[in-house]
Design a protein around this motif. Structure first.
Motif, PDB file in Angstrom:
ATOM      1  N   PHE A 175      50.252  42.099  47.070  1.00 42.37           N
ATOM      2  CA  PHE A 175      49.701  41.155  47.799  1.00 42.37           C
ATOM      3  C   PHE A 175      48.007  41.476  47.886  1.00 42.37           C
ATOM      4  O   PHE A 175      47.291  40.481  47.508  1.00 42.37           O
ATOM      5  CB  PHE A 175      50.025  41.196  49.175  1.00 42.37           C
ATOM      6  CG  PHE A 175      49.382  40.031  50.021  1.00 42.37           C
ATOM      7  CD1 PHE A 175      49.700  38.975  49.942  1.00 42.37           C
ATOM      8  CD2 PHE A 175      48.160  40.369  51.001  1.00 42.37           C
ATOM      9  CE1 PHE A 175      49.192  37.770  50.884  1.00 42.37           C
ATOM     10  CE2 PHE A 175      47.821  39.659  51.774  1.00 42.37           C
ATOM     11  CZ  PHE A 175      48.247  38.400  51.888  1.00 42.37           C
ATOM     12  N   PHE A 176      47.592  42.488  48.164  1.00 40.80           N
ATOM     13  CA  PHE A 176      46.173  42.883  48.513  1.00 40.80           C
ATOM     14  C   PHE A 176      45.301  42.965  47.064  1.00 40.80           C
ATOM     15  O   PHE A 176      44.171  42.366  47.280  1.00 40.80           O
ATOM     16  CB  PHE A 176      46.078  44.451  49.176  1.00 40.80           C
ATOM     17  CG  PHE A 176      46.672  44.163  50.452  1.00 40.80           C
ATOM     18  CD1 PHE A 176      45.643  43.602  51.561  1.00 40.80           C
ATOM     19  CD2 PHE A 176      47.779  44.843  50.754  1.00 40.80           C
ATOM     20  CE1 PHE A 176      46.158  43.473  52.833  1.00 40.80           C
ATOM     21  CE2 PHE A 176      48.165  44.628  52.133  1.00 40.80           C
ATOM     22  CZ  PHE A 176      47.425  44.272  53.332  1.00 40.80           C
ATOM     23  N   PRO A 177      45.796  43.315  45.732  1.00 36.79           N
ATOM     24  CA  PRO A 177      45.009  43.341  44.842  1.00 36.79           C
ATOM     25  C   PRO A 177      44.788  41.859  44.537  1.00 36.79           C
ATOM     26  O   PRO A 177      43.797  41.360  44.054  1.00 36.79           O
ATOM     27  CB  PRO A 177      45.704  44.029  43.609  1.00 36.79           C
ATOM     28  CG  PRO A 177      46.587  45.127  44.431  1.00 36.79           C
ATOM     29  CD  PRO A 177      46.906  44.282  45.683  1.00 36.79           C
ATOM     30  N   ASN A 237      41.126  39.922  44.627  1.00 35.74           N
ATOM     31  CA  ASN A 237      40.458  39.306  43.362  1.00 35.74           C
ATOM     32  C   ASN A 237      40.283  37.853  43.584  1.00 35.74           C
ATOM     33  O   ASN A 237      39.016  37.372  43.074  1.00 35.74           O
ATOM     34  CB  ASN A 237      41.107  39.846  42.318  1.00 35.74           C
ATOM     35  CG  ASN A 237      40.900  41.011  41.739  1.00 35.74           C
ATOM     36  OD1 ASN A 237      39.984  41.238  40.899  1.00 35.74           O
ATOM     37  ND2 ASN A 237      41.678  42.060  42.311  1.00 35.74           N
ATOM     38  N   THR A 238      40.898  37.141  44.318  1.00 37.54           N
ATOM     39  CA  THR A 238      41.012  35.731  44.528  1.00 37.54           C
ATOM     40  C   THR A 238      39.793  35.516  45.446  1.00 37.54           C
ATOM     41  O   THR A 238      38.947  34.514  45.044  1.00 37.54           O
ATOM     42  CB  THR A 238      42.316  35.381  45.413  1.00 37.54           C
ATOM     43  OG1 THR A 238      43.271  35.347  44.433  1.00 37.54           O
ATOM     44  CG2 THR A 238      42.137  33.833  45.498  1.00 37.54           C
ATOM     45  N   VAL A 290      46.370  39.196  39.469  1.00 35.75           N
ATOM     46  CA  VAL A 290      47.670  39.006  39.205  1.00 35.75           C
ATOM     47  C   VAL A 290      48.232  40.302  38.213  1.00 35.75           C
ATOM     48  O   VAL A 290      49.062  40.731  38.532  1.00 35.75           O
ATOM     49  CB  VAL A 290      47.939  37.719  38.416  1.00 35.75           C
ATOM     50  CG1 VAL A 290      49.384  37.685  37.872  1.00 35.75           C
ATOM     51  CG2 VAL A 290      47.858  36.567  39.473  1.00 35.75           C
ATOM     52  N   ARG A 291      47.463  40.569  37.355  1.00 35.01           N
ATOM     53  CA  ARG A 291      47.674  41.685  36.589  1.00 35.01           C
ATOM     54  C   ARG A 291      47.684  43.022  37.329  1.00 35.01           C
ATOM     55  O   ARG A 291      48.758  43.593  36.914  1.00 35.01           O
ATOM     56  CB  ARG A 291      46.619  41.921  35.370  1.00 35.01           C
ATOM     57  CG  ARG A 291      46.594  40.627  34.221  1.00 35.01           C
ATOM     58  CD  ARG A 291      45.652  41.070  33.105  1.00 35.01           C
ATOM     59  NE  ARG A 291      46.060  42.416  32.348  1.00 35.01           N
ATOM     60  CZ  ARG A 291      45.063  42.827  31.670  1.00 35.01           C
ATOM     61  NH1 ARG A 291      43.778  42.425  31.609  1.00 35.01           N
ATOM     62  NH2 ARG A 291      45.527  44.201  30.956  1.00 35.01           N
ATOM     63  N   LEU A 292      46.651  43.311  38.063  1.00 37.91           N
ATOM     64  CA  LEU A 292      46.624  44.338  38.896  1.00 37.91           C
ATOM     65  C   LEU A 292      47.884  44.339  39.876  1.00 37.91           C
ATOM     66  O   LEU A 292      48.601  45.406  40.179  1.00 37.91           O
ATOM     67  CB  LEU A 292      45.412  44.386  39.625  1.00 37.91           C
ATOM     68  CG  LEU A 292      44.112  44.860  38.819  1.00 37.91           C
ATOM     69  CD1 LEU A 292      42.782  44.475  39.854  1.00 37.91           C
ATOM     70  CD2 LEU A 292      44.280  46.032  38.320  1.00 37.91           C
TER      71      LEU A 292
END
Length: 260
Positions: A138-140, A144-145, A187-189
Motif C-alpha cells: 500500500f505505502f509504496p 509514489n502516487t 505499482v512495480r515497487l
C-alpha cells in the motif's frame, strides 16, 4: 565495418538480456558448491533436480498458485485503494498536510512486525496473509502516487485553466496523466513488496506456498528444496516485473512510461 557493428550490437544485446550475468552467477555458485557440502550449498544441478522432482509431484505448482494467488489479492487491493487515496491526498494540500505525519509514521513500520497482530485480528488463514500483503504494498503505491500529483508542472495547470478548463477537467486531463509514470513505479515497487511479504508470512505461519516450502526444508535437511523455492521465487518475480514493465511500456507509453 557493418559486420563489426552487427557483432557489437549482438554482444550488447546479450549483455542487456543478462545471459553473461546469469552465467557468471551460476559459475560462481557451482564452484562454491564443489568446495562445500551439499547440505550447506547444493549445486545448480542438484537444485535443478529438486525443482524437477517437486514439479513432477505437483508440489511446486500448488505452492506457486498459493503464493501468487495471495500476492494477486493483496497487491490488487493495494492498487485499488492506494491510487485513489494518493490522488486525493496529492491534489488537496490541506488533506496532505493532515495525512503526511501519519503516513510518514506508519510507512516505516515493516509488515513483518505486524504479523502477530494480523494473526489475532484476521486468523491464521489467507485473510491475515492478504492483509499483510495489502499493508506492505500500500505505502509504496501511495507515496509514489502522491509524488506524481505534487510534481505536476504548474505551468501546464495554469495553461489549461487559462483555456477555460475547470478544476475537474484539469485534474483528469493534466494532473492524472502526468502522475501516471510515478503511479506505475509505485505499482512495480508494490509488486516486489508483495512478493517479499508473502514469503515472510508463509515462512512464519502457513501450510502451503513457496515460503512454507523454503521454511519446511530445514526440518528434513533438504537444502535443495530451499534453493529450489528461492530460484523459483527469483524467476517468477523477475518474469512478473518484466511482464508488468512490458505492458506498461505498451499501453501507457503515451503517458511517458518507458522500458527500463
Amino acid at each position: 565495418m557493418e559486420n563489426a557493428q552487427k557483432k557489437v550490437n549482438v554482444f550488447n544485446k546479450i549483455i542487456q538480456i543478462g545471459i553473461i550475468s546469469w552465467g557468471l552467477v551460476i559459475l560462481i555458485w557451482a564452484l562454491g558448491a564443489y568446495k562445500l557440502d551439499k547440505i550447506f550449498l547444493p549445486s545448480p544441478l542438484e537444485t535443478g533436480d529438486a525443482l524437477l522432482k517437486l514439479a513432477k509431484e505437483g508440489t511446486l505448482w500448488s505452492d506457486i498458485a498459493a503464493s501468487f494467488g495471495r500476492v494477486a489479492k493483496g497487491w490488487g487491493l493495494a492498487i485499488a485503494t492506494a491510487v485513489p487515496i494518493g490522488l486525493i491526498v496529492g491534489h488537496f494540500k490541506h488533506i496532505r498536510w493532515l495525512v503526511e505525519p501519519v503516513l510518514n509514521l506508519f510507512r516505516f513500520v515493516p509488515a513483518i512486525a505486524l504479523t502477530s497482530l494480523f494473526l489475532m485480528w484476521f486468523g491464521v488463514d489467507d485473510k491475515s496473509k492478504v492483509a499483510l500483503i495489502l499493508y506492505a504494498s500500500f505505502f509504496p503505491i501511495l507515496v509514489n502516487t502522491i509524488a506524481g500529483v505534487v510534481s505536476t508542472d504548474k505551468s501546464l495547470i495554469e495553461a489549461a485553466s487559462c483555456m477555460g478548463a475547470g478544476r475537474v477537467r484539469v485534474f483528469f486531463t493534466v494532473i492524472l496523466p502526468s502522475a501516471v509514470p510515478n503511479i506505475f513505479t509505485g505499482v512495480r515497487l508494490g509488486l516486489s513488496s508483495s512478493i517479499i511479504c508473502v514469503i515472510a508470512a508463509e515462512m512464519l505461519v502457513g501450510g502451503d506456498g513457496l515460503g512454507y516450502r523454503i521454511q519446511s526444508s530445514r526440518m528434513y535437511y533438504k537444502t535443495d528444496w530451499a534453493f529450489a523455492g528461492i530460484v523459483t521465487l527469483a524467476i517468477l518475480g523477475f518474469v512478473a516485473d518484466r511482464l508488468l514493465l512490458f505492458l506498461g511500456a505498451k499501453f501507457l507509453k503515451h503517458f511517458g512510461v518507458k522500458k527500463a
